[in-house]
Structures are given as C-alpha cells and as structure tokens.
Design an enzyme around this catalytic site. Structure first.
Site, short mmCIF file in Angstrom:
data_model
loop_
_atom_site.label_atom_id
_atom_site.label_comp_id
_atom_site.label_asym_id
_atom_site.label_seq_id
_atom_site.Cartn_x
_atom_site.Cartn_y
_atom_site.Cartn_z
N GLU A 1 -1.94 3.90 12.54
CA GLU A 1 -1.76 5.23 11.97
C GLU A 1 -3.01 5.59 11.17
O GLU A 1 -3.63 4.71 10.54
CB GLU A 1 -0.53 5.27 11.06
N HIS A 57 4.78 10.10 10.57
CA HIS A 57 5.48 9.17 9.66
C HIS A 57 6.14 9.92 8.49
O HIS A 57 5.92 9.58 7.32
CB HIS A 57 4.52 8.10 9.14
#
Ligand SMILES: NC(=O)c1ccc[n+]([C@@H]2O[C@H](COP(=O)([O-])OP(=O)(O)OC[C@H]3O[C@@H](n4cnc5c(N)ncnc54)[C@H](O)[C@@H]3O)[C@@H](O)[C@H]2O)c1
Length: 395
Positions: free
Chosen positions: A257, A280
């Site tokens: 990420e 997220h």
C-alpha cells in the site's frame, strides 16, 4: 494529572478526560522524538494515532504513566520499553468493527448490481439500461472466512438483509442467528455466492487465498477482502476476473500500500470491470473515530483512577472497578516471592487486606491489592523500595 493528545484525536476523548478530572492539552499533528520528549515534561498521559512514535528514548526521558493509541495498530509504540518502565499502553481493537461491516454490505450490493460498471458508463455519457448480470442479494449465500469481531457482526447484519450466512474459522466460534459453521474452507468455497475475508494478520495467513482457492469458488461468484492485503494473490484474482469466473471483487487492503497520501497506487486489479478498489478505509468513519476516542480515553481514565489494566496491550491484565476502596497497584518483575514480600510489609504495618489480584505477562507481574484504609507513607516507601518494583501506586 495531565494528558497530551496529538494528531487530532476526536473530542469525545476530551469529554471522557474532563469527566475524570484530567487536564487535556492538544496538538493537531504528530511530534518528532525530541519534540515529544519536550512536550511530555509534566505530562502523565499521552494520546497518539499512527503518526507519532513512542520510542524507548522518549519513555526513558519522560515520566509517563500510560499511553493510548487512538487507533487499532500499536506498531508505533515500543511495547517492550513501555512495559519495562511501567507505562501502560492501550488501543482500540474493536471500535471500527461496524464501519468495516457497513462497507462490506455496501460492496456486496454494489457488486451484485454491477454498480461500478454502471456508474463508470454514466460518467462517460453512456446510457446502458439493462438488468443483465444484476441480482438481488436476498437468498444468496455469503461465506465469511474468519468469524471474529468483524466476521461475526457482518453475519448478523447480512442475515437481516436476507443473505444466508455460512462461515469458516480456524477456531471454535459460536454461530450467530442462523449462520452455519462449515467444517473446511473448501466446503465454504463450494457453497458461497459471495466470499468475504475477515481473518487476522497471523504470518500463516500470507497467501491464504490464491489460484487454488479462487478456482474452488462457484462460477460467477463475488470476492471481498477488507482484512489484510498479504492474504490474497492479486495476480490470481485478476486472471479469474478477466476469465469471468469471478463476477466481481471489492478490495480495501493490498499486499503493498502507498506509504503516504498522494503516493501512486499500483495493482494488477486496476482498470478491471466490476472491481471496487478503496484505499484501506474500511474502518475510517467519523463514528469509528468518536468510538475510538471514547474507548481509549475510558481505558486510560480507568487505569488512572482504579489501576485497571483491562485491554492493555503491554501489561498483565487486571480488571478492577473504581469503587472508592483504598488500593495499591504494584507492577513488578515477575520473580519468586514478590507477593510474599508485599504481604509481609503490609502485615508488619498492620494493614488489613480486603482482596488481591495478580496477573503476569512475560517477565512482568501486576498485583492489585485492596486494603481497609490508605497506607502510611513509610509503608508505601517500603513497597516502592522492593528490588522487583517497576511502579507502585497508592490509590
Ligand atoms: N479494512 C480496514 O480498514 C480494517 C479495519 C479493521 C480491521 N481490519 C482487519 O480485519 C481483520 C479482522 O478483524 P477482527 O477485528 O474481526 O479480527 P479478529 O481477530 O477478531 O478475528 C479474526 C478471526 O479470523 C480467524 N482466523 C484467522 N486465521 C484464519 C484462517 N486461516 N482461517 C479461518 N479463520 C481464521 C480467527 O480465529 C479469528 O476468529 C483483521 O485482519 C484486521 O486487521 C481491517
């Protein structure tokens, strides 16, 4: 007692501290190590989110009593150093459970109705009115993998919407409502129209879901992962979406990420039809922030007032209420004979013990002892001087 709250912690925390008579100072951003040491002079409680690191150096150069991570993760806190210096650490492991559940419910409906495609076409000026490939979720089978805080709450909300729920968990779990426990992951994959992952981040779960598992899912089923990125082989998922075996997917977490706001996001899942990608944000809602603010501040206040370490992530857990009884809390190195030494000192001082609890965690022990009347200063000093003592508090 004074608390320093960094990183724009929700004002619910201020209310809880205020009610407990704890003074609050706030700063909007995170602080570097040296700035944090300076800001913590004269402060006993610290509230942080993920941007501030509580290092061993900070702990050694301040006089903190406790720290609250107003978030889920505690990687930013040196848990060993805090425990070693008797600084209790708390977090909020469940406060965003409902937020994740609501996102997943929204995704199940969105994927079943192929909303990602439809909205994309409309933004492109294309009017494509058709029921082709669109389904109700009523009566469909939802397979939940990992029936913990989030999985089990998803089960309850999904059933209320008419989904039929099956689940698989590595541990024995009580089934809620009409949910059915499946004996194996394969049995779940063979029956589920929608598979949603809610397992934890234990190392063994890396690569849990790859080509083999996707191939065992029913043709044209839906896949959701709002748990951990490393659990899923995204290349394998891409191939199954392109082949049509998987009719849609929603992913909130990824193996890699971006580190910070604005960094580019790379994934083999970009640009695919009927795939929802979110950064997220499963647990990121105002309500979750408020819940986290109240929960963590409540744990800190209970530790200050009563010595309760319930839900602490670094100290032995002893749950006690603030019932106005005189109490000593003794955090110590867990070596033989500590409790006997404490009892001897109290006996010599003619102190009547009303109740006592002891818990240990690794090399640390925590004794909470209720006594008939407040201790004399000389008795407190004797207890504090025991070689095993890390921190003694007389409440
Ligand atoms: N997307 C987000 O923003 C967000 C927010 C909160 C939590 N999460 C993640 O969601 C996941 C679930 O959170 P939770 O609070 O419900 O955790 P939890 O610890 O309460 O539940 C996890 C469950 O998974 C089970 N499990 C673990 N490995 C398994 C396996 N291989 N097969 C079957 N069952 C297995 C465990 O026994 C446990 O019951 C975690 O990974 C958490 O990090 C994501």
């Amino acid at each position: 007692m004074k608390a320093l709250l960094l990183e724009s912690i929700h004002t619910r925390a201020h209310e809880v501290f205020g009610a407990a008579g704890i003074e609050v100072e706030t700063r909007p951003g995170a602080l570097s190590e040296d700035d944090l040491i300076e800001a913590l002079q004269g402060v006993q409680l610290l509230g942080i989110r993920s941007g501030t690191n509580l290092t061993a150096k900070v702990v050694e150069n301040t006089d903190l009593l406790a720290v609250g991570a107003f978030c889920i993760g505690t990687n930013q806190i040196d848990l060993a150093a805090t425990a070693d210096h008797g600084v209790a650490a708390f977090n909020a492991p469940y406060s965003n459970t409902r937020s994740v559940v609501e996102l997943v419910i929204a995704e199940i409906i969105s994927l079943a109705r192929r909303l990602p495609e439809k909205t994309q076409k409309m933004h492109g000026g294309v009017w494509d009115k058709s029921a082709h490939g669109s389904h109700e979720i009523r009566g469909r089978v939802l397979g939940i993998v990992g029936y913990g805080n989030i999985g089990s709450q998803l089960s309850v909300v999904a059933e209320a919407l008419g989904l039929r729920v099956i689940f698989f968990d590595a541990a024995d779990k009580l089934a809620h409502g009409n949910a059915r426990r499946m004996p194996t992951l394969d049995a779940l994959l063979a029956e589920a129209d929608v598979v949603s992952l809610h397992v934890d981040g234990r190392p063994g779960n890396a690569g849990l879901f790859g080509a083999e598992q996707f191939d065992k899912m029913k043709p044209r089923s839906l896949f959701i992962n709002a748990a951990r990125g490393m659990v899923v082989d995204t290349e394998a998922l891409r191939e199954r979406i392109l082949s049509g075996h998987i009719a849609g997917a929603a992913l909130d977490v990824f193996p890699v990420e971006p580190k910070k706001q604005g960094d580019p996001f790379e994934s083999p899942l970009r640009g695919l039809d009927n795939v929802i990608l979110t950064p997220h944000v499963g647990g990121s809602t105002q309500e979750a922030q408020e819940e986290i603010g109240g929960f963590v501040a409540g744990k800190l206040a209970a530790y200050v007032a009563a010595g309760s370490t319930a839900n602490s992530v670094n100290l032995p857990e002893v749950q006690v209420a603030n019932d106005g009884i005189a109490r000593i809390t003794h955090l110590h190195r867990s070596v033989p004979g500590v409790l006997a030494e404490i009892v001897t000192i109290l006996g010599e001082a003619d102190v009547n013990i009303l109740g006592q609890q002891l818990a240990t965690r690794g090399e640390i022990g925590y004794a909470v002892i209720d006594v008939e009347s407040p201790l004399a200063e000389s008795t407190v000093e004797k207890l504090a001087a025991l070689p095993s003592t890390i921190r003694l508090r007389a409440l």
